[in-house]
Design a protein around this motif. Structure first.
Motif, PDB file in Angstrom:
ATOM      1  N   SER A 122       0.812  -1.218   0.000  1.00  0.00           N
ATOM      2  CA  SER A 122       0.000   0.000   0.000  1.00  0.00           C
ATOM      3  C   SER A 122       0.844   1.266   0.000  1.00  0.00           C
ATOM      4  O   SER A 122       0.303   2.355  -0.006  1.00  0.00           O
ATOM      5  N   GLY A 123       2.147   1.136  -0.046  1.00  0.00           N
ATOM      6  CA  GLY A 123       3.024   2.298   0.058  1.00  0.00           C
ATOM      7  C   GLY A 123       3.378   2.956  -1.257  1.00  0.00           C
ATOM      8  O   GLY A 123       4.464   3.474  -1.409  1.00  0.00           O
ATOM      9  N   SER A 124       2.466   2.963  -2.221  1.00  0.00           N
ATOM     10  CA  SER A 124       2.744   3.593  -3.509  1.00  0.00           C
ATOM     11  C   SER A 124       2.940   5.090  -3.328  1.00  0.00           C
ATOM     12  O   SER A 124       2.196   5.751  -2.607  1.00  0.00           O
ATOM     13  N   LYS A 125       3.949   5.645  -4.007  1.00  0.00           N
ATOM     14  CA  LYS A 125       4.180   7.089  -3.927  1.00  0.00           C
ATOM     15  C   LYS A 125       3.237   7.857  -4.847  1.00  0.00           C
ATOM     16  O   LYS A 125       2.829   8.959  -4.551  1.00  0.00           O
ATOM     17  N   GLY A 126       2.884   7.229  -5.973  1.00  0.00           N
ATOM     18  CA  GLY A 126       2.051   7.925  -6.960  1.00  0.00           C
ATOM     19  C   GLY A 126       0.578   7.958  -6.605  1.00  0.00           C
ATOM     20  O   GLY A 126      -0.061   9.010  -6.647  1.00  0.00           O
ATOM     21  N   ILE A 127       0.018   6.811  -6.273  1.00  0.00           N
ATOM     22  CA  ILE A 127      -1.409   6.711  -5.955  1.00  0.00           C
ATOM     23  C   ILE A 127      -1.546   5.985  -4.626  1.00  0.00           C
ATOM     24  O   ILE A 127      -1.258   4.799  -4.539  1.00  0.00           O
ATOM     25  N   LYS A 128      -1.969   6.699  -3.601  1.00  0.00           N
ATOM     26  CA  LYS A 128      -2.079   6.108  -2.274  1.00  0.00           C
ATOM     27  C   LYS A 128      -3.134   4.999  -2.259  1.00  0.00           C
ATOM     28  O   LYS A 128      -4.221   5.166  -2.797  1.00  0.00           O
ATOM     29  N   LYS A 149      -3.441   2.273  -3.906  1.00  0.00           N
ATOM     30  CA  LYS A 149      -3.961   1.964  -5.240  1.00  0.00           C
ATOM     31  C   LYS A 149      -4.494   0.540  -5.357  1.00  0.00           C
ATOM     32  O   LYS A 149      -5.386   0.289  -6.169  1.00  0.00           O
ATOM     33  N   ASN A 150      -3.987  -0.398  -4.585  1.00  0.00           N
ATOM     34  CA  ASN A 150      -4.446  -1.784  -4.689  1.00  0.00           C
ATOM     35  C   ASN A 150      -5.863  -1.994  -4.178  1.00  0.00           C
ATOM     36  O   ASN A 150      -6.499  -2.985  -4.522  1.00  0.00           O
ATOM     37  N   ILE A 151      -6.356  -1.069  -3.362  1.00  0.00           N
ATOM     38  CA  ILE A 151      -7.727  -1.198  -2.865  1.00  0.00           C
ATOM     39  C   ILE A 151      -8.659  -0.150  -3.483  1.00  0.00           C
ATOM     40  O   ILE A 151      -9.832  -0.105  -3.157  1.00  0.00           O
ATOM     41  N   ARG A 152      -8.136   0.648  -4.418  1.00  0.00           N
ATOM     42  CA  ARG A 152      -8.975   1.620  -5.126  1.00  0.00           C
ATOM     43  C   ARG A 152      -9.849   0.881  -6.125  1.00  0.00           C
ATOM     44  O   ARG A 152      -9.441  -0.106  -6.722  1.00  0.00           O
ATOM     45  N   MET A 153     -11.045   1.374  -6.313  1.00  0.00           N
ATOM     46  CA  MET A 153     -12.005   0.714  -7.194  1.00  0.00           C
ATOM     47  C   MET A 153     -11.672   0.955  -8.658  1.00  0.00           C
ATOM     48  O   MET A 153     -11.330   2.062  -9.058  1.00  0.00           O
TER      49      MET A 153
END
Length: 56
Positions: A22-28, A30-34
């Motif tokens: 969950s530590g993406s710098k670009g999109i916080k 992102k793995n749980i975003r729809m």
């Protein structure tokens, strides 16, 4: 296409490991975003299940 980080064959079963941090710098988070009505991670899991049925 999704690249699987690791795949292993154990007792004629395929084990796939999908990295999802969950530590993406670009999109916080992102793995749980729809995306298309389900979390992005769900798409990766479904892809692996489809490949399992096709005998990778």
């Amino acid at each position: 296409m999704i690249e699987l980080e690791k795949t292993h064959v154990v007792n004629n079963e395929i084990l796939a490991i999908i990295s999802a941090r969950s530590g993406s710098k670009g999109i916080k988070n992102k793995n749980i975003r729809m995306l298309a009505g389900k979390p992005l991670l769900a798409h990766s899991i479904e892809y692996v299940h489809e490949k399992k049925e096709q005998n990778l």
